[in-house]
Design a protein around this motif. Sequence first.
Motif, mmCIF file in Angstrom:
data_model
loop_
_atom_site.group_PDB
_atom_site.id
_atom_site.type_symbol
_atom_site.label_atom_id
_atom_site.label_comp_id
_atom_site.label_asym_id
_atom_site.label_seq_id
_atom_site.Cartn_x
_atom_site.Cartn_y
_atom_site.Cartn_z
ATOM 1 N N PRO A 1 0.843 -1.196 0.000
ATOM 2 C CA PRO A 1 0.000 0.000 0.000
ATOM 3 C C PRO A 1 0.883 1.254 0.000
ATOM 4 O O PRO A 1 2.029 1.232 0.457
ATOM 5 N N ILE A 2 0.332 2.341 -0.483
ATOM 6 C CA ILE A 2 1.082 3.595 -0.588
ATOM 7 C C ILE A 2 1.661 4.017 0.760
ATOM 8 O O ILE A 2 2.831 4.395 0.848
ATOM 9 N N VAL A 3 0.865 3.933 1.813
ATOM 10 C CA VAL A 3 1.337 4.362 3.139
ATOM 11 C C VAL A 3 2.544 3.526 3.568
ATOM 12 O O VAL A 3 3.525 4.060 4.092
ATOM 13 N N ASP A 4 2.492 2.218 3.352
ATOM 14 C CA ASP A 4 3.613 1.352 3.732
ATOM 15 C C ASP A 4 4.859 1.678 2.909
ATOM 16 O O ASP A 4 5.979 1.677 3.437
ATOM 17 N N ALA A 5 4.682 1.945 1.631
ATOM 18 C CA ALA A 5 5.816 2.291 0.774
ATOM 19 C C ALA A 5 6.453 3.607 1.218
ATOM 20 O O ALA A 5 7.681 3.728 1.254
ATOM 21 N N LEU B 1 11.900 5.604 6.372
ATOM 22 C CA LEU B 1 12.786 4.938 7.333
ATOM 23 C C LEU B 1 14.147 4.650 6.716
ATOM 24 O O LEU B 1 15.180 4.844 7.364
ATOM 25 N N ASN B 2 14.156 4.202 5.473
ATOM 26 C CA ASN B 2 15.425 3.944 4.793
ATOM 27 C C ASN B 2 16.242 5.220 4.643
ATOM 28 O O ASN B 2 17.462 5.219 4.832
ATOM 29 N N GLU C 1 20.742 8.874 6.543
ATOM 30 C CA GLU C 1 21.195 10.111 7.184
ATOM 31 C C GLU C 1 21.939 9.799 8.479
ATOM 32 O O GLU C 1 22.955 10.404 8.771
ATOM 33 N N ARG C 2 21.415 8.858 9.259
ATOM 34 C CA ARG C 2 22.060 8.483 10.511
ATOM 35 C C ARG C 2 23.446 7.912 10.237
ATOM 36 O O ARG C 2 24.392 8.161 10.974
#
Length: 83
Positions: free
Chosen positions: A24-28, A34-35, A40-41
């Motif tokens: 789903p769009i939200v999960d993508a 997160l990636n 950045e971290r």
Amino acid sequence: MAYSIKDPETDEIIRRLAKAKRKPIVDAIREACLNELERERAKIPLWERLQPLIARVAAHPVRESQTYQTDKEFFDAMWADKK
């Protein structure tokens, strides 16, 4: 909470990503964010990221009986090393 993407190009990119991931769009979006946060971290130098761990280890007291020489003698005896 709803987000409204008003940029058609961004909307298309999101939809293509969701389709490629078969999610789903939200999960993508969540996974992509997160990636990116992890990337950045990772830019923080390893030495700086290790400082909290180094401080925790340094805070533990060293027992008088725990010395390099004691460990060496123990392992030498175990392996019958007479050096």
